[in-house]
Write an enzyme that holds these catalytic residues in place. Structure first.
Site, PDB file in Angstrom:
ATOM      1  CG  HIS A  47      -2.090  -1.329   1.256  1.00 20.91           C
ATOM      2  ND1 HIS A  47      -2.936  -1.086   2.036  1.00 20.91           N
ATOM      3  CD2 HIS A  47      -2.248  -1.851   0.090  1.00 20.91           C
ATOM      4  CE1 HIS A  47      -3.674  -2.151   1.629  1.00 20.91           C
ATOM      5  NE2 HIS A  47      -3.480  -2.604   0.511  1.00 20.91           N
ATOM      6  CD  GLU A  49      -1.601   3.781   3.870  1.00 20.71           C
ATOM      7  OE1 GLU A  49      -2.779   3.850   4.193  1.00 20.71           O
ATOM      8  OE2 GLU A  49      -1.329   3.190   2.716  1.00 20.71           O
ATOM      9  CB  CYS A  81      -1.608   0.576   6.314  1.00 21.85           C
ATOM     10  SG  CYS A  81      -1.318   0.090   4.746  1.00 21.85           S
ATOM     11  CB  SER A 165     -22.477   5.426 -36.026  1.00 23.33           C
ATOM     12  OG  SER A 165     -21.678   4.370 -36.158  1.00 23.33           O
ATOM     13  CD1 TRP A 167     -14.103   7.831 -37.557  1.00 24.53           C
ATOM     14  CD2 TRP A 167     -14.963   6.599 -35.642  1.00 24.53           C
ATOM     15  NE1 TRP A 167     -13.383   6.602 -37.426  1.00 24.53           N
ATOM     16  CE2 TRP A 167     -14.067   5.825 -36.347  1.00 24.53           C
ATOM     17  CE3 TRP A 167     -15.767   6.461 -34.793  1.00 24.53           C
ATOM     18  CZ2 TRP A 167     -13.698   4.631 -35.840  1.00 24.53           C
ATOM     19  CZ3 TRP A 167     -15.512   5.219 -34.114  1.00 24.53           C
ATOM     20  CH2 TRP A 167     -14.506   4.274 -34.544  1.00 24.53           C
ATOM     21  CD  GLU A 292     -17.332   2.329 -25.307  1.00 21.09           C
ATOM     22  OE1 GLU A 292     -17.611   2.907 -26.529  1.00 21.09           O
ATOM     23  OE2 GLU A 292     -16.329   2.047 -24.861  1.00 21.09           O
TER      24      GLU A 292
END
Length: 361
Positions: A47, A49, A81, A165, A167, A292
């Site tokens: 981590h 820390e 931690c 579609s 672009w 999407e």
């Protein structure tokens, strides 16, 4: 120097690479000097820390730690931690926010205080919450954070009436979407999008540590063509078909013969139950999904209350046509009062295109 802001900057360096863990940065300071700093790079690794403590070495005694998330106090993939900080003799810990993880939430702070370490919570809390919005949703619900993304013309069309579609938006906006794919765990589209556009759904960037998201095709009856580019085994990453029990045995066998995993979810109204699908993805430690399109699956996701964030690209083009599709299909809101209104709305420019983003709650 704003040490908490620096911790947030460090944390963001690992965007998209720590899931299902949070992004965390840490800065160790004593007498106005930075002794060590670090960030959590990916799940299972030390981590933030710990990285900062290793840099500081014995000089860490009596130092102050600035960290954007409460230090963990439990054994996960790595040791707690808090015990490392206590053993190093840290005098004070500033944390931007408490950890929403039920295994931690307040325990880290309490353990540090019981050892005589002063704790301060709340510096840059809004930035810290925004940075780890995916983690906050996932760790408290075990469901992915869902981002609905679409690109449309100024008059609200995502394709011409003839189906063209590519672009609608320009290169800068498309490059942003590829960067976005690099940061999420999964990209999801409906089968109609696959049939109409034959997309790859990959992150295509010049980056040494590029990470490909899981590609999920929502296809209740197995209509995805076996020759679709997204099923090509030479693509980096993995594609799965999310089907329902309505998929014919022959279609199921065809996908499996090609080495494509088919995830069966219950059907609702003849379509894949998206809520159950998100639950299944969460069980796989998929903490974020970039949805999407197209219009059918977006409408279902909005109707089910699954969308957390919206990214709407608007290109300065007028397409017109009654038959030209729009981003969100379905029945829609019967009145303006029932329309979904986004919160915390932001506007950005990408070349000639505009991105409007906001949150559903």
């Amino acid at each position: 120097m704003d040490y908490m802001k620096r911790a947030l900057e460090l944390a963001a360096l690992a965007r998209g690479h720590t899931g299902p863990n949070p992004m965390v940065g840490a800065v160790l300071v004593k007498d106005g000097q930075v002794l060590g700093e670090g960030f959590h790079r990916r799940a299972g690794e030390p981590h933030a820390e710990v990285h900062a403590l290793r840099q500081a070495g014995e000089a860490a005694g009596g130092a102050t730690l600035f960290v954007n998330l409460e230090p963990c106090a439990h054994y996960g993939r790595t040791p707690p931690c808090t015990r490392e900080l206590i053993a190093a003799g840290i005098a004070q810990v500033h944390m931007a926010m408490l950890d929403p993880n039920p295994l931690v939430s307040g325990r880290g702070k309490a353990e540090l205080e019981a050892a005589g370490i002063t704790t301060i919570v709340g510096e840059h809390v809004e930035e810290a919450q925004a940075l780890n919005e995916v983690f906050v949703k996932y760790i408290t619900t075990r469901h992915p954070f869902v981002i609905a993304k679409f690109a449309m013309s100024l008059d609200g069309k995502i394709a011409t009436s003839a189906g063209e579609s590519r672009w609608i938006t320009g290169e800068e906006a498309r490059r942003y979407v590829h960067r976005l794919r690099d940061t999420v765990d999964a990209v999801m589209v409906g089968v109609n999008t696959v049939i109409a556009d034959d997309p790859l759904l990959t992150a295509r960037l010049e980056a040494p540590d590029l990470r490909q998201p899981l590609r999920v095709i929502v296809d209740s009856k197995g209509r995805t063509p076996l020759h679709a580019r997204v099923l090509d085994h030479r693509l980096p990453g993995k594609t799965i078909i999310a089907a329902s029990e309505l998929i014919p045995e022959g279609k199921l066998a065809g996908f499996e013969d090609q080495g494509i995993e088919v995830l069966i979810s219950p059907a609702r109204g003849g379509m894949v139950d998206l809520e159950r699908l998100m639950q299944a993805l969460g069980q796989r430690e998929i903490s974020s999904v970039l949805l999407e399109g197209g219009g059918t699956i977006l409408a279902s996701a909005f109707a089910a209350g699954l969308v957390d964030k919206v990214l709407a690209f608007i290109a300065p083009k007028i397409i017109g046509g009654k038959a030209a599709p729009t981003p969100v299909g379905g029945e829609g809101a019967p009145s303006l009062a029932q329309a979904l209104t986004l919160k915390r709305v932001a506007v950005e420019r990408f070349g000639p295109d505009v991105l409007i983003s906001g949150y559903t709650r």
